[in-house]
Write an enzyme that holds these catalytic residues in place. Structure first.
Site, PDB file in Angstrom:
ATOM      1  N   GLY A 289      -5.990   6.155  -0.965  1.00 42.47           N
ATOM      2  CA  GLY A 289      -5.028   6.357   0.053  1.00 42.47           C
ATOM      3  C   GLY A 289      -4.405   7.872   0.161  1.00 42.47           C
ATOM      4  N   GLN A 290      -3.648   8.193   1.081  1.00 43.90           N
ATOM      5  CA  GLN A 290      -3.078   9.454   0.930  1.00 43.90           C
ATOM      6  C   GLN A 290      -2.449  10.028  -0.347  1.00 43.90           C
ATOM      7  OE1 GLN A 290      -1.991  11.821   5.037  1.00 43.90           O
ATOM      8  NE2 GLN A 290       0.023  10.689   4.261  1.00 43.90           N
ATOM      9  N   LEU A 291      -1.431   9.141  -0.743  1.00 49.55           N
ATOM     10  CA  LEU A 291      -0.877   9.553  -1.668  1.00 49.55           C
ATOM     11  C   LEU A 291      -1.596   9.453  -2.984  1.00 49.55           C
ATOM     12  CD1 LEU A 291       1.879  10.210  -3.229  1.00 49.55           C
ATOM     13  CD2 LEU A 291       2.679   7.681  -2.970  1.00 49.55           C
TER      14      LEU A 291
ATOM     15  N   ASP B 230      -7.897  -5.962  -6.729  1.00 51.83           N
ATOM     16  CA  ASP B 230      -7.038  -6.676  -5.848  1.00 51.83           C
ATOM     17  C   ASP B 230      -5.803  -6.837  -6.533  1.00 51.83           C
ATOM     18  OD1 ASP B 230      -5.854  -8.230  -4.291  1.00 51.83           O
ATOM     19  OD2 ASP B 230      -7.452  -9.820  -4.128  1.00 51.83           O
ATOM     20  N   ILE B 231      -4.789  -6.469  -6.493  1.00 49.88           N
ATOM     21  CA  ILE B 231      -3.564  -6.343  -7.265  1.00 49.88           C
ATOM     22  C   ILE B 231      -2.928  -7.815  -6.979  1.00 49.88           C
ATOM     23  CG2 ILE B 231      -3.224  -3.970  -7.766  1.00 49.88           C
ATOM     24  CD1 ILE B 231      -0.652  -4.230  -5.601  1.00 49.88           C
TER      25      ILE B 231
ATOM     26  N   THR C 258      10.286   3.103  -0.959  1.00 48.97           N
ATOM     27  CA  THR C 258      10.422   3.931   0.259  1.00 48.97           C
ATOM     28  C   THR C 258      12.180   3.878   0.764  1.00 48.97           C
ATOM     29  OG1 THR C 258      10.187   3.289   2.666  1.00 48.97           O
ATOM     30  CG2 THR C 258      10.189   1.444   1.138  1.00 48.97           C
ATOM     31  N   ASP C 259      12.171   4.925   1.648  1.00 50.12           N
ATOM     32  CA  ASP C 259      13.698   4.966   2.090  1.00 50.12           C
ATOM     33  C   ASP C 259      13.927   3.727   2.973  1.00 50.12           C
ATOM     34  OD1 ASP C 259      11.536   5.917   4.017  1.00 50.12           O
ATOM     35  OD2 ASP C 259      13.060   6.442   5.451  1.00 50.12           O
TER      36      ASP C 259
ATOM     37  N   TYR D  57       9.411  -5.729   5.710  1.00 48.19           N
ATOM     38  CA  TYR D  57       8.533  -4.668   4.848  1.00 48.19           C
ATOM     39  C   TYR D  57       9.567  -4.348   3.755  1.00 48.19           C
ATOM     40  CZ  TYR D  57       6.814  -0.040   3.625  1.00 48.19           C
ATOM     41  OH  TYR D  57       6.585   0.838   3.060  1.00 48.19           O
TER      42      TYR D  57
ATOM     43  N   LYS E 183       9.309  -4.363  -0.209  1.00 48.62           N
ATOM     44  CA  LYS E 183       9.455  -3.077  -1.187  1.00 48.62           C
ATOM     45  C   LYS E 183      10.625  -3.222  -2.096  1.00 48.62           C
ATOM     46  CE  LYS E 183       6.992  -0.189  -1.162  1.00 48.62           C
ATOM     47  NZ  LYS E 183       5.481   0.265  -1.757  1.00 48.62           N
TER      48      LYS E 183
END
Length: 290
Positions: free
Chosen positions: A13-15, A38-39, A103-104, A127, A131
């Site tokens: 991924g990007q991160l 696969d988590i 995440t915010d 979502y 998280k």
């Protein structure tokens, strides 16, 4: 200091890509994409992590389709909550440290000041709930860091702008088309390179376990951010300005979501660059490679 063996989940991924780049020169990184691990498969997590015996597990994977999660909450929970629980349990078996990114969006965005780690979360979407549960499950690891990031940007492979809101703004500006931006949504945009550097610094400092806001310094409305991008690119700013109240999406978003990174800065004893500085570095990397 010292060399650490790090299992990096979500390495594609990007991160994840930025974390791999940051850690590889200093530590032993074992990258996993979804095909390799696969988590959501608890037994596989125990077996695979047991075999590579990392000192640190860094989880950069996630179910990030915010609107789709409203329709598919179980899919979001499997990855963002129960997947993290499986990683934390494996860390407990291995006596390893877990790094989990959050995440915010766990905030409702109704408090108009930069939020700290002591501010109570109030998740406004499926979502966000998934998280937040992941944050709680991460704390079952022997040592753990939950790093909240937001509005991530960074170069993808081959100097492309990557994905996300920032990429959309930059691509639109460079193509000379009007860019749709919120005039009244406030964020702390986060450059993946800076977030990755701070993550490594936190691990190397053996900082206290806990929750940290891992964002660039300062904050901006999306309109302010887009204006600065146009200025740095030297292009005519053309914006289609929208207001938060006028846009209805399946999942509720927080309107005011600046995060304070003061706790993280104190823990790593080094400054984290301002978003303007990060944006300038990002844009020069994108332009050079075009």
């Amino acid at each position: 200091g010292g060399l650490m063996r790090i299992a990096l989940i979500g390495a594609r991924g990007q991160l994840g890509g930025a974390l791999h780049e940051e850690f590889a020169p200093h530590h032993e990184v074992i990258p996993f994409d979804r095909a390799a691990l696969d988590i959501t498969d608890d037994a596989a997590v125990q077996r695979v992590l047991g075999q590579c015996a990392p000192a640190v597990v860094v989880n950069a994977s996630g179910y990030n389709a915010v609107d789709a999660a409203e329709e598919h909450p179980l899919d979001a929970l499997r990855v963002n909550a129960f997947g993290v629980r499986a990683l934390a349990r494996a860390c407990a078996t291995l006596d390893a440290t877990l790094v989990q990114f959050s995440t915010d969006f766990v905030f409702d965005g109704k408090t108009p000041r930069p939020l700290t780690e002591d501010d109570p979360p109030s998740p406004p979407s499926a979502y966000a709930i998934s998280k937040l549960l992941g944050e709680w499950f991460a704390a079952d690891a022997p040592r753990w860091y939950v790093l909240r990031v937001e509005s991530l940007f960074g170069t993808a492979a081959r100097g492309e702008t990557g994905k996300g809101t920032v990429a959309g703004i930059v691509n639109g500006l460079m193509a000379g088309r009007p860019v749709k931006v919120f005039s009244d949504r406030t964020v702390s945009p986060t450059f993946v390179g800076d977030a990755s550097h701070a993550t490594r610094a936190l691990l190397e400092a053996h900082a206290s376990s806990g929750l940290y806001h891992c964002v660039n310094s300062g904050h901006a409305t999306w309109l302010e951010f887009a204006r600065e991008a146009a200025r740095l690119l030297g292009v005519e700013p053309r914006f289609d300005i929208v207001r938060f109240a006028d846009v209805t999406l399946p999942a509720a978003r927080p309107q005011y979501c600046a995060l304070s990174n003061a706790k993280l800065v104190a823990a790593i004893a080094q400054p984290i660059p301002a978003w303007q500085d990060a944006l300038e570095r990002f844009l020069s990397s994108v332009r050079v490679s075009r």
